[in-house]
Design a protein around this motif. Structure first.
Motif: not given
Lengths: 313, 268
Positions: B219-233
């Motif tokens: 972070p703070p790079i909005p990487s797709w994988g991280r976005i998905l792990s945030e989305a999973q929550a």
């Protein structure tokens, strides 16, 4: 017999190369590994203590020999975080991952074999093309996304399982297996795509052989030729895929275990990485690699036993 | 490339084109600031609407903007990874194929060892032993993809080593280096191109997986994988968040896979 001796030599050599690479990776760290583990603020005393504990004061080659020698006697090192032998910690968790991997293997072959045969029989027709397009999309879906989708669709929507509701096999074996079904489907899907593609090619290649013509001339039907003669031979190269799928399953379970919240060795590995528990990570990586190398060797030996004409080295 | 363009190639080119176009647009324009958070509860986890096409996340950030801004980071990692592994892999393959014997054996055995490893495991090892920087992930991923290029280059070299045109060049006094790089290597370009495209898609998959685990782009790079792990929550309250984020990855990877397959089929 000569073959097996050679195979054994190569396997031992591979194990040595892999352990050497892992050892080098962990020891040519830019900077001091002890400082990386303890942080820059740590006192000199603690640094010296850990240095001694990790055996970092010896020369590199003797460190390597000590490490490999230790593993031969079942000593994979001691975790810094848990202060317990690495092998013991792996032992507590490996059952879950092992079950998951076996379920993935079974599912992969149970689905891929009929689909592969069907594709080969209908080659070039609609059914075959549809399967190959779906397979292409299937290998493009990251495991963690498929996992999240499964949690949402089968868990939250259809309520077929409780997301995050992992049950240990010690408490309830049937609930345990039920919970692992969906993660293993997630892991099996890309592998199914790969195996069915191999099997399809293998059958089509085999159908071009001379003996197929002979079988036809002797009055066999197309089905008879396929099931009695061709499949037996077409399956041989598929056996050697077992090694690759095991590697995929173990690698995939690292991520999929995180997605579904399964307490297997994947979670242990990620946890050890984030807490910079070097001996733990090193020991686990060697452990997983050993399993993969052994399964690969066994698969090659199985191919050899089934068809002694093939020379796989 | 004398055959007619096949369906795979066309689909792949269109998909990849769309993602690249979105990336270029994101360099000068995103609908909202991808980093700006909102304290207002009404802005959080909005459903897709006319104002926010793909909705907003739990910090009130516009999801479409974040996904668009993520493309360039993903592509940067993928392209650098593949460039590094391509150059290293081809060089190693040429060395192995040219010198043969013991050197060949050593290089290829190491390549076998590397590629029999689950990729993620290798990447995890490297991430453990390296200082975590924003783009550290590029190095482990590069190592991961070296063997495939090494094999192609080595195979190509061996295939053409005693071809007529190589012998001709020798007669005319071409140096060894010239024969390898000017006469042989161009024949291997087509198969390298197809694995290059497939390498990009593999790199994107690997990077998003590592970022999902929190060990990839930081972070703070909005990487797709991280976005998905945030989305999973937020899966229970906002399922569309995870669905659309993942579709971006799949769309890109499917596109590149089709393109790679299409190129392979186009080859003579």
């Amino acid at each position: 017999m000569k073959y097996f001796a050679k195979k054994l030599t190569i396997t031992v050599a591979t194990v040595l190369i892999v352990t050497l690479l892992i050892f080098l990776a962990f020891n040519i760290v830019p900077g001091d590994p002890v400082r990386m583990i303890l942080g820059t603020e740590a006192s000199q005393e603690r640094v010296d203590m850990l240095r001694e504990q990790l055996g970092l004061n010896a020369s590199m080659p003797s460190q390597y020999i000590n490490w490999v020698g230790g593993m031969l006697t079942g000593n994979f090192g001691t975790s810094i975080k848990y202060q317990k032998p690495v092998l013991e910690l792996i032992g507590q968790r490996v059952g879950v991952t092992f079950t998951l991997a076996v379920m993935t293997l079974i599912l992969t072959f149970a689905v891929a074999i009929p689909l592969g045969i069907y594709s080969a029989r209908k080659r070039g027709k609609f059914g075959d093309k549809a399967i190959s397009t779906v397979a292409m999309v299937a290998i493009s879906i990251p495991g963690f996304y498929l996992g999240i989708f499964f949690i949402w669709f089968f868990g939250l929507k259809l309520k077929l399982f409780m997301p995050g509701g992992y049950v240990s096999y010690r408490t309830d074996i049937s609930a345990f297996l039920k919970f692992l079904i969906f993660p293993s489907i997630v892991m099996a899907i890309p592998n199914i795509a790969v195996v069915l593609k191999y099997l399809r090619t293998s059958i089509i290649e085999e159908l071009k052989r001379e003996y197929v013509k002979t079988a036809y001339i002797k009055g066999n039907t197309a089905k008879g030729v396929l099931y009695k003669h061709v499949l037996k031979n077409a399956f041989v190269p598929i056996i050697s895929l077992i090694g690759m799928i095991t590697a995929n399953a173990l690698g995939g379970s690292i991520i999929v275990e995180q997605v579904f919240g399964i307490p297997g060795i994947g979670g242990l590995l990620i946890g050890s990485i984030t807490s910079r528990d070097f001996p733990m990570v090193q020991g686990m990586v060697v452990f997983i690699s050993l399993i993969i190398i052994i399964v690969n060797t066994l698969a090659d030996v199985a191919v050899q036993l089934v068809d002694p004409r093939i020379k796989i080295t | 490339m004398r055959n007619k363009l096949n369906a795979e190639f066309k689909i792949g080119a269109v998909f990849t084109g769309i993602i690249l176009a979105l990336m270029l647009i994101s360099l000068i324009y995103t609908p909202y600031d991808p980093y700006e958070m909102s304290m207002n509860i009404a802005d959080k986890l909005n459903k897709p609407s006319a104002a926010h096409w793909l909705g907003t996340d739990n910090f009130g950030r516009d999801i479409l903007s974040r996904l668009m801004a993520g493309i360039k980071h993903t592509m940067l990692v993928a392209v650098s990874t593949v460039s590094i592994s391509l150059t290293t892999g081809v060089l190693l393959g040429l060395i192995a194929g040219y010198f043969g014997k013991a050197l060949d054996e050593v290089i290829m055995r190491v390549m076998d060892a590397v590629s029999s490893f689950p990729g993620i495991l290798l990447a995890l090892v490297m991430v453990t032993v390296m200082h975590q920087g924003r783009y550290t992930i590029i190095i482990p991923l590069s190592i991961l993809f070296i063997p495939s290029f090494t094999r192609i280059a080595r195979g190509g070299l061996l295939q053409y080593k005693s071809a007529d045109f190589v012998n001709n060049a020798k007669v005319f006094g071409a140096s060894r280096l010239r024969i390898i790089f000017v006469h042989i290597l161009p024949n291997v370009y087509p198969s390298l191109l197809s694995s290059l495209v497939l390498g990009l898609s593999n790199a994107i998959m690997a990077e998003s997986g590592m970022s999902y685990l929190g060990l990839g782009l930081q972070p703070p790079i909005p990487s797709w994988g991280r976005i998905l792990s945030e989305a999973q929550a937020q899966l229970f309250i906002a399922p569309w968040y995870a669905v659309v984020s993942g579709l971006f990855i799949i769309f890109t990877v499917v596109g590149l896979n089709f393109l790679g397959e299409g190129i392979r089929k186009l080859l003579p």
